[in-house]
Design a protein around this motif. Structure first.
Motif, PDB file in Angstrom:
ATOM      1  N   LEU A 243      -3.900  -6.840  20.642  1.00 12.25           N
ATOM      2  CA  LEU A 243      -2.940  -7.371  21.657  1.00 12.25           C
ATOM      3  C   LEU A 243      -2.492  -6.213  22.429  1.00 12.25           C
ATOM      4  O   LEU A 243      -2.511  -6.415  23.970  1.00 12.25           O
ATOM      5  N   LEU A 244      -2.250  -5.041  21.946  1.00  8.91           N
ATOM      6  CA  LEU A 244      -1.796  -3.885  22.728  1.00  8.91           C
ATOM      7  C   LEU A 244      -3.062  -3.242  23.320  1.00  8.91           C
ATOM      8  O   LEU A 244      -2.949  -3.012  24.709  1.00  8.91           O
ATOM      9  N   ARG A 245      -4.273  -3.470  22.804  1.00  9.37           N
ATOM     10  CA  ARG A 245      -5.300  -3.038  23.735  1.00  9.37           C
ATOM     11  C   ARG A 245      -5.528  -4.101  24.930  1.00  9.37           C
ATOM     12  O   ARG A 245      -5.718  -3.592  26.108  1.00  9.37           O
ATOM     13  N   ALA A 246      -5.409  -5.237  24.843  1.00  8.22           N
ATOM     14  CA  ALA A 246      -5.527  -6.413  25.838  1.00  8.22           C
ATOM     15  C   ALA A 246      -4.583  -6.404  26.932  1.00  8.22           C
ATOM     16  O   ALA A 246      -4.805  -6.282  28.068  1.00  8.22           O
TER      17      ALA A 246
ATOM     18  N   SER B 136     -10.852 -19.490  16.850  1.00  4.51           N
ATOM     19  CA  SER B 136     -10.353 -21.025  16.465  1.00  4.51           C
ATOM     20  C   SER B 136      -9.604 -20.756  15.194  1.00  4.51           C
ATOM     21  O   SER B 136      -9.583 -19.611  14.507  1.00  4.51           O
ATOM     22  N   GLY B 137      -9.116 -21.730  14.717  1.00  2.00           N
ATOM     23  CA  GLY B 137      -8.475 -22.024  13.506  1.00  2.00           C
ATOM     24  C   GLY B 137      -7.030 -21.310  13.414  1.00  2.00           C
ATOM     25  O   GLY B 137      -6.519 -21.012  14.592  1.00  2.00           O
ATOM     26  N   GLN B 138      -6.568 -21.018  12.154  1.00  2.00           N
ATOM     27  CA  GLN B 138      -5.386 -20.584  12.088  1.00  2.00           C
ATOM     28  C   GLN B 138      -5.146 -19.162  12.748  1.00  2.00           C
ATOM     29  O   GLN B 138      -4.124 -18.614  13.143  1.00  2.00           O
ATOM     30  N   SER B 139      -6.248 -18.503  12.773  1.00  2.00           N
ATOM     31  CA  SER B 139      -6.286 -17.053  13.432  1.00  2.00           C
ATOM     32  C   SER B 139      -5.942 -17.309  14.764  1.00  2.00           C
ATOM     33  O   SER B 139      -5.031 -16.445  15.549  1.00  2.00           O
ATOM     34  N   PHE B 140      -6.585 -18.144  15.420  1.00  2.00           N
ATOM     35  CA  PHE B 140      -6.142 -18.329  17.141  1.00  2.00           C
ATOM     36  C   PHE B 140      -4.577 -18.645  17.058  1.00  2.00           C
ATOM     37  O   PHE B 140      -4.065 -18.271  18.067  1.00  2.00           O
ATOM     38  N   ILE B 141      -4.216 -19.600  16.316  1.00  2.00           N
ATOM     39  CA  ILE B 141      -2.880 -19.982  16.466  1.00  2.00           C
ATOM     40  C   ILE B 141      -1.843 -18.720  16.177  1.00  2.00           C
ATOM     41  O   ILE B 141      -0.957 -18.468  17.054  1.00  2.00           O
ATOM     42  N   ASN B 142      -2.278 -17.704  15.356  1.00  2.00           N
ATOM     43  CA  ASN B 142      -1.395 -16.395  14.897  1.00  2.00           C
ATOM     44  C   ASN B 142      -1.655 -15.528  16.253  1.00  2.00           C
ATOM     45  O   ASN B 142      -0.630 -14.950  16.558  1.00  2.00           O
ATOM     46  N   ALA B 143      -2.688 -15.924  16.874  1.00  2.00           N
ATOM     47  CA  ALA B 143      -2.860 -14.827  17.827  1.00  2.00           C
ATOM     48  C   ALA B 143      -2.132 -15.169  19.091  1.00  2.00           C
ATOM     49  O   ALA B 143      -1.501 -14.391  19.898  1.00  2.00           O
TER      50      ALA B 143
ATOM     51  N   SER C 104       1.534 -14.235  18.574  1.00  2.00           N
ATOM     52  CA  SER C 104       1.826 -12.918  18.808  1.00  2.00           C
ATOM     53  C   SER C 104       1.674 -12.638  20.089  1.00  2.00           C
ATOM     54  O   SER C 104       2.451 -11.445  20.418  1.00  2.00           O
ATOM     55  N   SER C 105       0.727 -13.117  20.986  1.00  2.00           N
ATOM     56  CA  SER C 105       0.907 -12.830  22.379  1.00  2.00           C
ATOM     57  C   SER C 105       2.100 -13.182  23.076  1.00  2.00           C
ATOM     58  O   SER C 105       2.551 -12.402  23.826  1.00  2.00           O
ATOM     59  N   GLN C 106       2.887 -14.079  22.553  1.00  3.40           N
ATOM     60  CA  GLN C 106       4.012 -14.571  23.253  1.00  3.40           C
ATOM     61  C   GLN C 106       5.028 -13.401  22.778  1.00  3.40           C
ATOM     62  O   GLN C 106       6.001 -13.115  23.558  1.00  3.40           O
ATOM     63  N   GLU C 107       4.962 -12.946  21.769  1.00  4.23           N
ATOM     64  CA  GLU C 107       6.048 -11.809  21.161  1.00  4.23           C
ATOM     65  C   GLU C 107       5.825 -10.665  21.711  1.00  4.23           C
ATOM     66  O   GLU C 107       6.713  -9.754  22.142  1.00  4.23           O
ATOM     67  N   PHE C 108       4.602 -10.165  22.311  1.00  3.19           N
ATOM     68  CA  PHE C 108       4.283  -8.908  22.853  1.00  3.19           C
ATOM     69  C   PHE C 108       4.435  -9.284  24.467  1.00  3.19           C
ATOM     70  O   PHE C 108       4.439  -8.045  25.429  1.00  3.19           O
ATOM     71  N   GLY C 109       4.606 -10.495  24.969  1.00  3.03           N
ATOM     72  CA  GLY C 109       4.936 -10.561  26.309  1.00  3.03           C
ATOM     73  C   GLY C 109       3.755 -10.607  27.387  1.00  3.03           C
ATOM     74  O   GLY C 109       3.872 -10.212  28.483  1.00  3.03           O
TER      75      GLY C 109
END
Length: 406
Positions: free
Chosen positions: A216-219, A232-239, A242-247
């Motif tokens: 996410l930092l790179r993005a 997809s899947g749980q990994s997508f949900i986690n991402a 995390s994107s919300q936490e990173f703003g």
């Protein structure tokens, strides 16, 4: 001499009768129709498939009456553990033991392995959970059907909407490192470039990763207007969490989920999922017909269905109707009937199965609502665009499927 002539005449008559007699229709092999649901029952895709896939197939069998051609219909299921070798081995075992059709097949790597086995065994496979467009492109077979959605439809629907309607023309990908993620990024990239947009970067992450911080930092550092989640899947949900936490969105970037299930939105909650742009084949609250079927599914599963569940039901019903119409469960006859019969139900209007195995139907672009916009339980999505079937999927003129005549 007369006896020899009589025998010869009888033989010729028997041969002539065999040539003009209809095939042994109105019969099922082994006096039973067997359907196997091969899915992820325990892994990160289990909330998108698993028990939901099994329930949807069983609902279709029950609604059909539990029998076809006067023979009982059996449904069994197994967990492929998201491993292509296990999926292929189970498919081979099932087909050898008399399974007529394998359904479900979430995880594109597994789906591609199983369709190869289906081709070898001349048995039917119907894919609803997986998305890779390779399934009906270079990986097509004469016995497999890709029903609900694919990466081409998802990617082109979302990219076209964001570039044409929102002028968001620079993209960065966070891509799950397996067949589905690769196909999704590839199809989206082709669409972005065709629309005059630019892909400024991409990061691939392990399918089972829980920590997306470095990605996410790179993005974020890319300054791309769109951060596209190709997973997809749980990994997508986690991402997304995390994107919300990173703003990511607070910083002005738009988050696009290239595959978002209704269950993902439910798991995230509207506070975290709000604003996501997504393309899907089915939303439970779209029409009176989708609502009626979805309420029945909810009564059984205690959640609303998504496009995989709806596709599992619709395709199983279409399969059983084809057996009934063909008068046999023989693979060639059933596939021919499925491809020649339009699909009209709560899932699709005038859907049809092409020669490459792709079922074409309308797709829909939605945006996830804000908490304030949601008025009742599971009221999550707002329609933005309907994509006609003729535009939603890869045109046959661009297909590399060997079954397509050009």
């Amino acid at each position: 001499m007369f006896k020899k002539k009589l025998i010869a005449s009888i033989s010729i008559l028997a041969m002539s009768s065999a040539m003009v007699a209809p095939p042994a229709f109105a019969q099922a092999s082994n006096d039973v129709i067997r359907i196997g649901v091969l899915t992820d029952m325990t892994g990160q895709f289990s909330h998108e498939a698993g028990e939901g896939s099994v329930a949807a197939v069983k609902m279709a069998v029950e609604d059909f009456g539990g029998k076809v051609l006067g023979k009982p219909i059996e449904v069994i299921f197994a967990d492929h553990q998201n491993k292509p070798d296990i999926g292929a081995a189970k498919a081979r075992e099932w087909y050898d033991k008399g399974i007529d059709m394998i359904a479900g097949l979430i995880n594109s790597g597994v789906a591609l392995s199983v369709t190869n086995v289906a081709k070898d065994k001349n048995k039917i496979a119907i894919i609803n959970g997986s998305g890779s467009s390779k399934i009906t492109n270079e990986g097509c077979t004469p016995v497999s059907i890709h029903y609900a959605y694919d990466t081409y439809a998802l990617a082109t629907g979302t990219t076209k909407y964001l570039i044409k309607e929102k002028n968001l023309d620079t993209w960065y990908f966070l891509t799950a490192d397996y067949a589905f993620g690769h196909a999704l990024e590839g199809d989206a990239t082709a669409s972005i470039k065709a629309l005059g947009g630019t892909v400024v970067g991409s990061t691939r992450y392990p399918m089972d990763t829980a920590d997306h911080s470095s990605f996410l930092l790179r993005a974020q550092a890319s300054k791309a207007k769109v951060v596209a989640m190709a997973g997809s899947g749980q990994s997508f949900i986690n991402a997304v969490k995390s994107s919300q936490e990173f703003g990511i969105t607070r910083g002005g970037q738009t988050l696009a989920g290239l595959l978002v299930w209704d269950t993902d939105v439910h798991a995230l909650g509207l506070k975290q999922a709000q604003g996501l742009i997504m393309t899907t084949a089915f939303y439970w609250d779209r029409t009176p017909e989708t609502r009626a079927w979805s309420k029945r599914f909810q009564d059984r599963m205690k959640r609303m269905p998504h496009m995989g569940d709806a596709g599992d039901y619709s395709s199983t019903m279409h399969y059983l109707k084809a057996i009934q119409a063909a008068g046999t469960d023989e693979t060639g006859a059933v596939m021919a009937k499925m491809k020649s019969t339009p699909i009209n139900d709560f899932f699709a209007t005038n859907g049809r199965i092409r020669e490459d195995g792709r079922m074409v139907h309308d797709m829909y672009v939605y945006q996830v609502k804000t908490p304030a916009e949601s008025k009742y339980a599971w009221d999550y999505l707002s329609i933005k665009e309907t994509i006609p079937a003729a535009q939603a999927f890869r045109p046959l003129s661009e297909s590399s499927c060997y079954l397509v005549k050009k």
